[in-house]
Design an enzyme around this catalytic site. Structure first.
Site, PDB file in Angstrom:
ATOM      1  N   LYS A 138       6.398  66.235 -32.994  1.00  0.00           N
ATOM      2  CA  LYS A 138       6.411  65.589 -31.774  1.00  0.00           C
ATOM      3  C   LYS A 138       7.308  66.418 -30.771  1.00  0.00           C
ATOM      4  CE  LYS A 138       6.831  61.072 -30.806  1.00  0.00           C
ATOM      5  NZ  LYS A 138       6.305  59.779 -30.955  1.00  0.00           N
ATOM      6  N   GLU A 183      15.164  69.402 -34.321  1.00  0.00           N
ATOM      7  CA  GLU A 183      14.027  69.699 -35.509  1.00  0.00           C
ATOM      8  C   GLU A 183      12.846  70.512 -34.718  1.00  0.00           C
ATOM      9  OE1 GLU A 183      13.041  65.726 -37.154  1.00  0.00           O
ATOM     10  OE2 GLU A 183      14.521  66.298 -38.688  1.00  0.00           O
ATOM     11  N   ASN A 223      12.305  70.318 -42.768  1.00  0.00           N
ATOM     12  CA  ASN A 223      11.638  70.605 -43.909  1.00  0.00           C
ATOM     13  C   ASN A 223      11.951  72.022 -44.628  1.00  0.00           C
ATOM     14  OD1 ASN A 223       9.463  69.437 -41.414  1.00  0.00           O
ATOM     15  ND2 ASN A 223       9.385  68.542 -43.530  1.00  0.00           N
ATOM     16  N   GLU A 281      21.448  66.067 -40.309  1.00  0.00           N
ATOM     17  CA  GLU A 281      20.972  64.650 -40.533  1.00  0.00           C
ATOM     18  C   GLU A 281      20.656  64.492 -42.076  1.00  0.00           C
ATOM     19  OE1 GLU A 281      17.377  63.553 -38.444  1.00  0.00           O
ATOM     20  OE2 GLU A 281      18.012  64.217 -36.503  1.00  0.00           O
ATOM     21  N   ASP A 377       1.748  56.941 -30.126  1.00  0.00           N
ATOM     22  CA  ASP A 377       2.537  56.489 -31.435  1.00  0.00           C
ATOM     23  C   ASP A 377       3.626  55.471 -30.974  1.00  0.00           C
ATOM     24  OD1 ASP A 377       3.908  56.552 -33.633  1.00  0.00           O
ATOM     25  OD2 ASP A 377       5.215  58.446 -32.968  1.00  0.00           O
ATOM     26  N   ASP A 388      17.638  50.148 -41.173  1.00  0.00           N
ATOM     27  CA  ASP A 388      18.915  49.384 -41.280  1.00  0.00           C
ATOM     28  C   ASP A 388      19.308  49.265 -42.823  1.00  0.00           C
ATOM     29  OD1 ASP A 388      16.380  47.642 -40.840  1.00  0.00           O
ATOM     30  OD2 ASP A 388      17.221  46.397 -42.453  1.00  0.00           O
TER      31      ASP A 388
HETATM   32 CA    CA Z   1      14.180  47.208 -40.621  1.00  0.00          CA
END
Ligand code: CA
Length: 647
Positions: A138, A183, A223, A281, A377, A388
């Site tokens: 995206k 990305e 990737n 990342e 989306d 988290d």
């Molecule tokens: Ca969560």
């Protein structure tokens, strides 16, 4: 309930501080193997883009002494030297409601940049060139640029980048690196062809060189596991002469292949094109639990690749392994950035409470307002925090021991290894055979070695009995080992005691003896002629009376008991024939079952319904085939031999 736990935890941590503050600061229970050759200026980055939105939602951060403190100071004190922040052009709807994900516009980046600079860390500015999340699938164009042709869009990227960087410069922010696109695997800012994408990259790089001439320009891809893709991108960049310094990769171990592969693909790019490389990342779960009532991307179960247990130590071991790979196995590797290690629960006691905060402050991954921009989306699946359990702070804002890994990698903290987690056990058990659970399970030690430790399973005689009478089914048996919960996944099955029962391994374990010189007798690979799978035992012979053979398997390690033998045959042109399945125990035939050959596709099963196998005896199962032959010669196929226990 959360609040109560919080105050108890704070009290405990204050108590600990009061009795031995120095020891707390110096010692760590984290096992960390030293990373050799780690350069002083190696980039240890933290993407902390959501921090202001979290703070607005009420989140507080604490240092290792249990005192509330600026999270950027806590990060700096623990060896982080770069802060990464994403920048979206305009993550707000027409009424000024934020799309969420931290509502990360340039104002957010300036606020974060000032705090990073205050504590001596450099800023890594991550331009998505979108109004919201950009990733390999995206790359939506910002609203304001929606109808621009490539020339106009290129100019817009240049001016926007320049304007943002001037704001950062004027605020005194120490910008060390600028990332042009996020990305960008074949897509960027609504563009789908490299001929256009390269113009946008050039524009971002040009603006960066002008405003921050000392900063590194990075391009970022994802990737690495996709064979050849990185080399393709690097070739394109080279062909179009895109001006950049760093070829950066995302690396999430669950999806992105092995570290060996990562090192190989990045090293190739570095060698061929003279670029610096880094991990832009990464993150890893310290627990499978969710803490904010919004389900997480990574949890237990599923087909997740799990190189380390989901523990605080596992999280640290993963980061250490990636760092070691980039430092010692990837020439020109300059750094590793952890993604959103500060993105924790907003702390409410229910989904409703948290949802109100996510909507108001943009502290969830997306708000309902994002529907205005991304209806398919984010506008549909908006909500809280799906990562988290991958933060380096717990749900209350206290740092996890794993936050110390950045510093500890420099000197190492090779303390005595302890059991940290247990490996799951999987067992297949015959419905009619006794279930034997293992006496030990493997503990995953803090240094990632394995050690077998005794286990106590929680299984009553009654439950055991139920497992044997409940048919083909899966069970999870739990137990205790080393103070932790052990799990044994048991599949109760109609176990087949034969090796290579369907000839898929080429007849492994089988012996065929040709008694009459057949023209063909071998394992054939032809799915249409197999009962199951793609292989079977095939025979054919043109002459009369030239088919006579036995096909046998001696069964190793068969537990004493009662068994049934089944095997199937089909074929044709057999003429007069004698075909039967047989079982021999200690050389004596104890059962036979006649079979017949009729025509193509008509499988006939021979079943020896029951025989005794006393302790220590030798069991052979087999098929005898003899055909006189007719017409074009006898032919046939034998497949799927089953040796099952019976009650
Ligand atoms: Ca969560």
């Amino acid at each position: 309930m959360f609040r109560k736990t919080l105050s108890l935890m704070m009290a405990l941590s204050l108590l600990a501080t009061a009795c031995c503050p120095a020891a707390l600061a110096e010692e760590s229970t984290l096992y960390v193997k030293k990373v050799e050759n780690l350069p002083e200026d190696f980039i240890f980055g933290m993407d902390a883009s959501c921090v202001p939105a979290l703070e607005a939602s009420g989140v507080k951060y604490y240092n290792f002494d249990g005192q509330e403190e600026d999270v950027f100071k806590i990060l700096a004190d623990n060896g982080v030297n770069y802060i990464r922040v994403r920048v979206w052009n305009d993550p707000f709807d027409a009424e000024g409601n934020g799309y969420g994900g931290g509502n990360c516009d340039i104002g957010n980046a300036v606020a974060i940049g000032k705090r990073a600079t205050q504590y001596g860390m450099k800023l890594l500015v991550n331009f998505h060139y979108s109004d919201f999340w950009a990733d390999p699938s995206k790359q939506m164009v910002p609203k304001a640029w929606a109808n621009m042709e490539i020339e106009e869009k290129t100019q817009a990227v240049y001016e926007y980048t320049r304007d943002c960087l001037i704001q950062l410069r004027d605020a005194g922010v120490d910008v060390g690196m600028v990332q042009v696109g996020n990305e960008t695997n074949n897509l960027m800012c609504g563009e789908r062809i490299w001929f256009n994408i390269q113009y946008l990259m050039q524009a971002g790089a040009k603006a960066t060189r002008e405003i921050f001439p000392d900063a590194l320009v990075a391009l970022h891809f994802a990737n690495p596991e996709k064979g050849g893709s990185y080399l393709t991108y690097a070739k394109k960049m080279d062909y179009y002469q895109v001006d950049y310094d760093v070829f950066a990769s995302s690396y999430y171990p669950y999806w992105h292949g092995s570290l060996e592969n990562l090192a190989a693909v990045l090293s190739t790019v570095a060698d061929m094109y003279g670029k610096k490389v880094m991990v832009m990342e990464t993150s890893y779960a310290y627990t499978p639990e969710d803490t904010d009532f919004n389900g997480n991307t990574i949890g237990d179960g599923g087909a997740i690749v799990k190189n380390y247990p989901f523990t605080v130590q596992g999280q640290a071991n993963n980061l250490r392994a990636i760092t070691d790979t980039i430092v010692n196995k990837t020439p020109a590797g300059i750094g590793v950035v952890y993604w959103e290690g500060t993105w924790i629960s907003v702390g409410g006691n229910s989904w409703e409470e948290n949802s109100a905060l996510w909507e108001k402050y943009g502290s969830g991954w997306a708000s309902s307002f994002s529907a205005a921009y991304d209806p398919a989306d984010a506008g549909k699946y908006y909500g809280g925090n799906a990562v988290d359990n991958q933060a380096l702070f717990d749900r209350y804002g206290h740092p996890l021991e794993s936050l110390k890994v950045f510093k500890l990698m420099r000197e190492g903290n090779e303390i005595a290894p302890k059991a940290d987690a247990l490996e799951d056990v999987t067992l297949i058990c015959d419905l009619n055979a006794p279930l034997e659970l293992p006496a030990t399970v493997n503990a995953v030690m803090t240094d990632d070695s394995r050690q077998a430790i005794p286990v106590e399973w929680n299984l009553t005689e009654e439950q055991r009995e139920q497992m044997h009478t409940g048919g083909v089914k899966q069970y999870v048996v739990t137990g205790q080992a080393g103070g932790m919960e052990a799990k044994c996944y048991v599949s109760m099955v109609e176990y087949n005691y034969l090796t290579d029962y369907s000839f898929e391994e080429g007849g492994n374990g089988w012996t065929w003896t040709d008694l009459s010189k057949a023209d063909e007798l071998y394992v054939e690979d032809k799915a249409t002629d197999s009962l199951t799978g793609s292989k079977h035992m095939h025979f054919w012979s043109a002459g009369a009376n030239t088919v006579e053979f036995t096909l046998e398997q001696k069964v190793e390690n068969l537990p004493a008991g009662k068994y049934k033998f089944t095997v199937s045959i089909m074929g044709g042109d057999a003429g007069q024939h004698e075909v039967y399945a047989y079982v021999k125990v200690d050389g004596e035939t104890v059962g036979t079952a006649p079979m017949s050959i009729t025509s193509y596709g008509n499988w006939d099963a021979g079943v020896v319904p029951e025989f005794d196998h006393p302790e220590g005896s030798e069991v052979i199962v087999g098929v005898y085939v003899r055909c006189e032959g007719a017409g074009n010669g006898a032919w046939g196929k034998i497949d799927d031999a089953l040796l099952n226990s019976v009650k």
